[in-house]
Design a protein around this motif. Structure first.
Motif, short mmCIF file in Angstrom:
data_model
loop_
_atom_site.label_atom_id
_atom_site.label_comp_id
_atom_site.label_asym_id
_atom_site.label_seq_id
_atom_site.Cartn_x
_atom_site.Cartn_y
_atom_site.Cartn_z
N LEU A 12 0.83 -1.21 0.00
CA LEU A 12 0.00 0.00 0.00
C LEU A 12 0.86 1.25 0.00
N ALA A 13 1.96 1.21 0.75
CA ALA A 13 2.86 2.37 0.81
C ALA A 13 3.45 2.66 -0.56
N ILE A 14 3.90 1.59 -1.24
CA ILE A 14 4.48 1.76 -2.58
C ILE A 14 3.44 2.30 -3.54
N THR A 15 2.22 1.76 -3.46
CA THR A 15 1.14 2.23 -4.33
C THR A 15 0.85 3.71 -4.10
N THR A 16 0.85 4.11 -2.83
CA THR A 16 0.60 5.52 -2.50
C THR A 16 1.69 6.42 -3.06
N ILE A 17 2.95 5.97 -2.90
CA ILE A 17 4.07 6.76 -3.42
C ILE A 17 3.96 6.90 -4.93
N LEU A 18 3.66 5.80 -5.61
CA LEU A 18 3.53 5.85 -7.06
C LEU A 18 2.38 6.75 -7.49
N PHE A 19 1.29 6.70 -6.74
CA PHE A 19 0.13 7.53 -7.06
C PHE A 19 0.47 9.01 -6.90
N LEU A 20 1.12 9.32 -5.76
CA LEU A 20 1.50 10.72 -5.53
C LEU A 20 2.51 11.19 -6.55
N SER A 21 3.42 10.30 -6.92
CA SER A 21 4.40 10.63 -7.95
C SER A 21 3.71 10.92 -9.27
N GLY A 22 2.70 10.12 -9.59
CA GLY A 22 1.93 10.34 -10.81
C GLY A 22 1.20 11.65 -10.78
N CYS A 23 0.64 11.98 -9.60
CA CYS A 23 -0.06 13.26 -9.47
C CYS A 23 0.90 14.41 -9.67
N SER A 24 2.11 14.24 -9.10
CA SER A 24 3.10 15.31 -9.21
C SER A 24 3.48 15.55 -10.65
N SER A 25 3.68 14.43 -11.43
CA SER A 25 4.08 14.60 -12.82
C SER A 25 2.96 15.24 -13.63
N LYS A 26 1.71 14.90 -13.28
CA LYS A 26 0.59 15.48 -14.01
C LYS A 26 0.45 16.97 -13.74
N SER A 27 0.90 17.41 -12.54
CA SER A 27 0.74 18.80 -12.18
C SER A 27 1.90 19.67 -12.66
N GLU A 28 2.92 19.05 -13.23
CA GLU A 28 4.05 19.80 -13.76
C GLU A 28 3.57 20.74 -14.87
N ILE A 29 4.03 21.98 -14.84
CA ILE A 29 3.63 22.95 -15.85
C ILE A 29 4.19 22.54 -17.20
N GLN A 30 3.33 22.50 -18.17
CA GLN A 30 3.73 22.10 -19.52
C GLN A 30 3.89 23.32 -20.42
N PHE A 31 5.08 23.49 -20.98
CA PHE A 31 5.33 24.56 -21.94
C PHE A 31 5.31 23.97 -23.35
N PRO A 32 4.96 24.78 -24.37
CA PRO A 32 4.75 26.23 -24.37
C PRO A 32 3.43 26.66 -23.71
N VAL A 33 3.42 27.91 -23.24
CA VAL A 33 2.26 28.49 -22.59
C VAL A 33 1.96 29.85 -23.23
N ASN A 34 0.70 30.05 -23.59
CA ASN A 34 0.28 31.35 -24.13
C ASN A 34 -0.08 32.27 -22.96
N VAL A 35 0.59 33.42 -22.88
CA VAL A 35 0.39 34.30 -21.71
C VAL A 35 -0.22 35.65 -22.06
N GLY A 36 -0.44 35.95 -23.34
CA GLY A 36 -1.07 37.22 -23.68
C GLY A 36 -0.32 37.99 -24.74
N VAL A 37 -0.50 39.30 -24.74
CA VAL A 37 0.03 40.16 -25.80
C VAL A 37 1.34 40.81 -25.36
N LYS A 38 2.40 40.46 -26.05
CA LYS A 38 3.74 41.04 -25.87
C LYS A 38 4.37 40.73 -24.50
N PRO A 39 4.60 39.46 -24.21
CA PRO A 39 5.39 39.12 -23.02
C PRO A 39 6.86 39.44 -23.26
N GLU A 40 7.52 39.94 -22.23
CA GLU A 40 8.91 40.36 -22.40
C GLU A 40 9.89 39.52 -21.57
#
Length: 303
Positions: A12-40
């Motif tokens: 169960l502990a291993i399953t929990t770790i893997l699940f949390l790890s999966g959640c973490s990877s899913k929450s990683e910000i994915q680029f490219p990202v559109n942020v609006g008009v004329k980002p500097e």
């Protein structure tokens, strides 16, 4: 109640770790990202989120700071004119805006950190910002008189043209401490026409990108000298922990990596509409690079 075996608990502990790890990877910000008009410019700030200066149109006060987090993109602070170089220091964001510098706290509250009259010389067009080596202040580049750089088609004058000789030497690099006191770090210099990018090398010295000339200037024996190569429209300048240099060109829509020993350069990315002020995120092996004219922040592999 049935008692769980050690093997079951372990599973169960291993399953929990893997699940949390999966959640973490899913929450990683994915680029490219559109942020609006004329980002500097972009930096990493509060809670590991990213903050981008967005100029929007020419209307006074329509500039914004945008937050990129794993929950999406949102306006974090607003009410600026043409926000440009941005850094995160001492629990605050600091960024330039034409002839002043703003600071923003964790709640998005903005205040003017230093205004035009607080500089020792007249500032004309503040651009890139960098944290000093000791974390006790920031450097900011004043590009000087930008209106002389370009022809009627908005292209940079050829370096061998008569018009190029008329570009005034007014650009400077300032240091501003955390009390808001500004001093001249680098005065006007013929090799530094219209300085845009400013960074700090591994020895704590400033590096400068000359927008008009395309020089990437580094300190040698206490004097700013150009690295090998020409990068017209030079914007961001950085050095990594291994000694390699990086420079973007707003005009050419490209980024180069320059070997710290041989000074030979390779193109990391090109074909962009404009390559603005990137953030070097060495621990993730990338640059985060705003393409101002498309409104997109890209992740560029540096390895």
């Amino acid at each position: 109640m049935k008692k769980l075996s050690h093997q079951t608990i372990y599973g169960l502990a291993i399953t929990t770790i893997l699940f949390l790890s999966g959640c973490s990877s899913k929450s990683e910000i994915q680029f490219p990202v559109n942020v609006g008009v004329k980002p500097e410019s972009i930096t990493k700030g509060f809670n590991g989120n990213y903050y981008v200066t967005v100029m929007n149109g020419k209307k006074e006060g329509d500039g914004e700071v945008i937050e990129i987090s794993n929950t999406g993109v949102k306006v974090f602070a607003k009410g600026f004119d043409e926000p440009k170089g941005i850094v995160f220091l001492n629990g605050h964001l600091y960024f330039s805006d034409l002839n002043r510098i703003w600071t923003v706290d964790k709640d998005g509250n903005a205040s003017v950190f230093i205004k035009k009259d607080d500089f020792p010389k007249e500032v004309l067009y503040l651009n890139d910002v960098a944290i000093d080596a000791e974390g006790k202040g920031i450097y900011v580049a004043d590009m000087g008189a930008t209106k002389y750089m370009r022809d009627e088609n908005n292209a940079l004058w050829p370096l061998n043209s008569e018009q190029a000789k008329l570009v005034p030497k007014l650009g400077r690099i300032y240091h501003v401490d955390l009390e808001g006191k500004a001093t001249i770090e680098q005065d006007t210099l013929s090799l530094m026409l219209n300085p845009n990018g400013v960074g700090v090398d591994n020895n704590g010295n400033i590096m400068v990108g000359s927008f008009f000339l395309g020089n990437f200037l580094v300190k040698e024996d206490g004097v700013l000298k150009p690295l090998k190569g020409q990068f017209r429209g030079a914007d961001a300048v950085e050095q990594d922990s291994k000694g390699n240099y990086y420079v973007s060109s707003w005009v050419l829509g490209a980024v180069w990596k320059i070997d710290g020993e041989t000074k030979e350069s390779i193109v990391l990315i090109d074909g962009l509409k404009s390559a603005a002020d990137f953030y070097l995120e060495e621990d993730k092996g990338r640059l985060l690079l705003p393409d101002m004219m498309t409104g997109i922040v890209h992740a560029v592999n540096i390895n």
